[in-house]
Design an enzyme around this catalytic site. Sequence first.
Site, mmCIF file in Angstrom:
data_model
loop_
_atom_site.group_PDB
_atom_site.id
_atom_site.type_symbol
_atom_site.label_atom_id
_atom_site.label_comp_id
_atom_site.label_asym_id
_atom_site.label_seq_id
_atom_site.Cartn_x
_atom_site.Cartn_y
_atom_site.Cartn_z
ATOM 1 N N ASP A 48 14.174 11.923 -0.247
ATOM 2 C CA ASP A 48 14.599 11.856 1.155
ATOM 3 C C ASP A 48 15.883 11.052 1.296
ATOM 4 O OD1 ASP A 48 14.434 12.357 3.844
ATOM 5 O OD2 ASP A 48 13.012 10.746 4.265
ATOM 6 N N ASN A 96 11.076 22.795 6.523
ATOM 7 C CA ASN A 96 12.541 22.798 6.442
ATOM 8 C C ASN A 96 13.164 24.103 6.913
ATOM 9 O OD1 ASN A 96 12.490 20.221 5.454
ATOM 10 N ND2 ASN A 96 12.906 20.771 3.334
#
Length: 361
Positions: A48, A96
């Site tokens: 991340d 996503n």
Amino acid sequence: MGSLHDSRIHKWFATSPPVAWTFRQLRELLIGSLKQGPIPQHVAFVMDGNRRFARNHHIETVEGHNLGFESLARILEVCYKTGVKVVTIYAFSIENFKRSKHEVDALMSMAKVKLQQLAEHGALLDRYGASVRVLGQRELIKPDVLLAVDKAVAMTAHNKKAVLNVCFPYTSRHEITTAVMKTVETYSTPMHNLPTPSKRTFSESHITQHIRKQMLEEDADGGAEQPESRPSSPSSKGTTQAEDSRSSSTSTAIDPPEKDASNGGPPTYLDPESISAQTLNDNMMTADAPPLDLLVRTSGVERLSDFMLWQAHENTSIVFLKCLWPEFDLWQFLPVLVEWQWQQKKLQEEQQRIRGRSKLD
């Protein structure tokens, strides 16, 4: 731009021959010292912070993801050098797909190129004998990307020393749901129709449960004779739950083999009472991987984001780091590994104390 400029100067300085040689020697020394202690066999990463790194350095988002891949390559080398057997990365969440089409297409295109680079003969995975496995919903991947994914998997299939699990596209809830569906399908299929029929006799736990129920019923009726076979009561299931979990991988049949439909009798099914956590574990995408020892997430966000929810057990160390993924390297990872080794030493000492008390008792 000043921050990125400083970063480039730092990178240029670090790659100059004398400094690079010194860093390589120091890295090998540190990795060698780590190998003197226990090493996690399965490590997972939530990579991340690529987009935030790009924003902070005023570069394109795609460039942030590219720098994130460079960080991944560095960390994979550290993991495999120290002796980690399985690395699982959260490359692309199903969620996503909600991002902009431009970013999603760029990520898919990058996956094609980077997977091939990793898998090439003589490249990182080949050097350390690591095979690629892609975990997730294949039907969501574009055909051209899927072709590249399958090619990378095939190119590394001969490697047996280590594994790189690429979760792409993936969510843990989908994985668990799929495992439950597989289990239901298996236990709803007559045994003679299963791909690998295994007509086993009753397990020890099932026999014990059956005898206990008979004894209880005989006591209640003053020793009256009871039918030979009765369905199990819900209360009796709890008494043998631990025993069932030990024998879950050898699921039992509800009816003896001689009553199988192939012999003219009613169909025989696997015993649903033998379903346990291990049964579901055997149907997970990571079924053949060792237990998850360590899960690391960068960027300061402290949540799992639907990743490795099943695999994260009571002894999994979960570490949240503030650095962004493109910044993550040995110097951030080293303290995590040292802390994990220290925790393992404490756990072993506690287990030894428990065993010592058991012997005294």
